[in-house]
Design a protein around this motif. Structure first.
Motif, mmCIF file in Angstrom:
data_model
loop_
_atom_site.group_PDB
_atom_site.id
_atom_site.type_symbol
_atom_site.label_atom_id
_atom_site.label_comp_id
_atom_site.label_asym_id
_atom_site.label_seq_id
_atom_site.Cartn_x
_atom_site.Cartn_y
_atom_site.Cartn_z
ATOM 1 N N ALA A 56 11.045 1.682 -8.650
ATOM 2 C CA ALA A 56 11.428 0.637 -7.700
ATOM 3 C C ALA A 56 12.514 1.148 -6.765
ATOM 4 C CB ALA A 56 11.911 -0.599 -8.446
ATOM 5 N N GLU A 57 12.118 1.672 -5.618
ATOM 6 C CA GLU A 57 13.057 2.117 -4.600
ATOM 7 C C GLU A 57 12.675 1.456 -3.285
ATOM 8 O OE1 GLU A 57 12.933 6.299 -4.453
ATOM 9 O OE2 GLU A 57 13.982 6.612 -6.337
ATOM 10 N N SER A 58 13.654 0.911 -2.602
ATOM 11 C CA SER A 58 13.401 0.184 -1.370
ATOM 12 C C SER A 58 13.377 1.119 -0.178
ATOM 13 C CB SER A 58 14.466 -0.882 -1.155
ATOM 14 O OG SER A 58 14.373 -1.416 0.139
ATOM 15 N N SER A 59 12.379 0.932 0.706
ATOM 16 C CA SER A 59 12.316 1.716 1.929
ATOM 17 C C SER A 59 13.273 1.171 2.976
ATOM 18 C CB SER A 59 10.882 1.713 2.484
ATOM 19 O OG SER A 59 10.488 0.384 2.811
ATOM 20 N N LEU A 242 -4.392 -4.159 4.053
ATOM 21 C CA LEU A 242 -3.016 -4.560 4.308
ATOM 22 C C LEU A 242 -2.492 -3.992 5.625
ATOM 23 C CD1 LEU A 242 -1.494 -4.167 0.730
ATOM 24 C CD2 LEU A 242 -2.103 -6.294 1.899
ATOM 25 N N LYS A 243 -2.974 -2.807 5.987
ATOM 26 C CA LYS A 243 -2.523 -2.170 7.224
ATOM 27 C C LYS A 243 -3.349 -2.568 8.437
ATOM 28 C CE LYS A 243 -0.315 1.944 5.247
ATOM 29 N NZ LYS A 243 -0.339 3.432 5.177
ATOM 30 N N SER A 244 -4.373 -3.401 8.237
ATOM 31 C CA SER A 244 -5.239 -3.780 9.350
ATOM 32 C C SER A 244 -4.695 -4.963 10.140
ATOM 33 C CB SER A 244 -6.638 -4.127 8.822
ATOM 34 O OG SER A 244 -6.594 -5.311 8.036
ATOM 35 N N GLY A 245 -3.471 -5.366 9.861
ATOM 36 C CA GLY A 245 -2.853 -6.469 10.580
ATOM 37 C C GLY A 245 -2.171 -7.459 9.684
ATOM 38 N N VAL A 246 -2.484 -7.415 8.381
ATOM 39 C CA VAL A 246 -1.841 -8.324 7.426
ATOM 40 C C VAL A 246 -0.340 -8.041 7.382
ATOM 41 C CG1 VAL A 246 -1.826 -9.123 5.044
ATOM 42 C CG2 VAL A 246 -3.971 -8.417 6.105
ATOM 43 N N TYR A 247 0.016 -6.760 7.414
ATOM 44 C CA TYR A 247 1.399 -6.320 7.601
ATOM 45 C C TYR A 247 1.493 -5.720 8.999
ATOM 46 C CZ TYR A 247 3.016 -6.693 2.719
ATOM 47 O OH TYR A 247 3.403 -7.146 1.485
ATOM 48 N N ASN A 249 4.257 -4.395 10.208
ATOM 49 C CA ASN A 249 5.031 -3.192 9.917
ATOM 50 C C ASN A 249 4.527 -2.629 8.590
ATOM 51 O OD1 ASN A 249 6.947 -1.321 9.068
ATOM 52 N ND2 ASN A 249 8.665 -2.435 9.988
ATOM 53 N N HIS A 250 4.048 -1.388 8.582
ATOM 54 C CA HIS A 250 3.407 -0.811 7.400
ATOM 55 C C HIS A 250 4.381 -0.144 6.439
ATOM 56 C CE1 HIS A 250 -0.408 -0.292 10.131
ATOM 57 N NE2 HIS A 250 -0.112 -1.566 9.872
ATOM 58 N N SER A 251 5.657 -0.148 6.729
ATOM 59 C CA SER A 251 6.593 0.638 5.925
ATOM 60 C C SER A 251 6.662 0.177 4.472
ATOM 61 C CB SER A 251 7.991 0.604 6.550
ATOM 62 O OG SER A 251 8.494 -0.723 6.583
#
Length: 372
Positions: A56-59, A242-247, A249-251
């Protein structure tokens, strides 16, 4: 089930967005428009897969809830094993996740809120680390679960916070327990206004339809839903969706997130739950509409709304809620369907500001509510 009614049911749950991952030859995959993959009104949505344990490390430099494959706490409700997280001290805040998600989707919110409040995050029946029960699912089963959780575990006044399906669940629970629920916050909540719900044809079934056509349709639907579930169990496809627009920002679309979404699918009953959700949830949409539930609400309401959400087609929805229920505060966010995970700093700040100002909740409350 007609094509229109099947589509209405699943979109009530979770509109899929614009793309879907499908298999090609030699183990390759591609993304296609969802309009190119729809059978009898049922389309594939995000489900669950297995992934290695992650640290568990936060970006974003935020403290993150440690990921525990075994889960945190368990409560027996109606004979079912229910998972929940509990951290902090003070006035209780109860977080409820969305469709196909879990309490781990509040990973950046729980540690921050727990610095000032007692935070609970509940896994709804059929989702996350809670039991994958072979039962009939509708809006009321999760309402009852949330209500009993407040009575049996929380046992005092609280604020409810819900995302997507969890948002609609919090509204239903607040309507049942007006004395215990002091405030509700919705993040891109599920639910429709009554004028947006199509009326199902109630004409009497013929013997041919009841005994031949309907059973064949059910078999076909099971095949399609199981295929859809299998397709969306693939790790790369979860990430692609998830990267198709649901998020926007993809980070934060990382191993922790994917693992927390997909791990529950290892349960042998997971696909059966998925099938029952697709075919049964919100089977009577005219009974449980936003306007009918908001008319029973009596506490302050906070909307934290991701404006870039591809799964909520009614872009005027937050403003319509505010117009219908004047005791509402609205904060628009540049985020997709999961603002609590995509822009957690903004969500945490908005929640804390609202709790201390609109609700004037800043210190531990010792008031208790008698069990009924």
């Amino acid at each position: 089930m007609s094509t229109s009614s099947a589509r209405a049911r699943i979109e009530c749950l979770y509109p899929i967005g614009n793309r879907l991952a499908v298999p090609e030859r030699r183990g390759r995959w591609k993304l296609i428009n969802r309009s190119n993959f729809a059978v009898n009104g049922i389309v594939a949505t995000d489900a669950s897969i297995m992934s290695p344990s992650v640290v568990a490390e936060s970006s974003q430099g935020l403290q993150q809830l440690p990921f525990k494959p075994e889960g945190y706490n368990y409560w027996t409700w109606r004979g079912y094993r229910i998972h929940y997280v509990e951290q902090g001290e003070g006035f209780p805040i109860v977080l409820i996740h969305g469709f196909a998600s879990s309490s781990f989707h509040w990973r950046y919110n729980i540690p921050e809120l727990a610095k000032r409040y007692k935070v609970y995050a509940l896994d709804l029946l059929g989702f996350g680390w809670s039991e994958k029960a072979r039962t009939d699912y509708d809006a009321l089963i999760w309402r009852d679960q949330a209500v009993d959780f407040l009575k049996e575990i929380v046992k005092q006044p609280a604020v409810l916070v819900g995302n997507s399906l969890g948002g609609f669940t919090t509204l239903l629970a607040a309507a049942v327990l007006p004395d215990q629920v002091k405030g509700v916050s919705l993040l891109n909540s599920a639910g429709r206004f009554g004028d947006n719900v199509s009326i199902t044809d109630k004409t009497e079934e013929t013997a041919l339809h009841k005994f031949i056509i309907k059973p064949v349709e059910e078999i076909f639907q099971r095949i399609v839903v199981r295929l859809a579930f299998w397709i969306t169990m693939q790790p790369d496809q979860i990430e692609a969706v998830l990267k198709s627009g649901v998020y926007g920002n993809h980070s934060n679309v990382d191993d922790y997130l994917i693992n927390s979404i997909v791990r529950p699918a290892a349960d042998p009953n997971a696909w059966e739950v998925y099938y029952r959700l697709v075919t049964q949830l919100m089977s009577n949409p005219t009974k449980y509409t936003l306007d009918s539930v908001l008319s029973q609400l009596s506490c302050p309401l906070l909307l934290l709304w991701g404006e870039l959400d591809p799964w909520v087609h009614d872009h005027a929805k937050p403003n319509r809620i505010k117009d219908f229920y004047p005791n509402t505060s609205l904060v628009n966010l540049q985020a997709g369907h999961y603002p609590q995970d995509e822009v957690p700093e903004q969500v945490n700040k908005a929640l804390l500001d609202w709790l201390s100002s609109a609700l004037e909740i800043s210190a531990p409350s010792l008031e208790t509510v008698s069990e009924t």
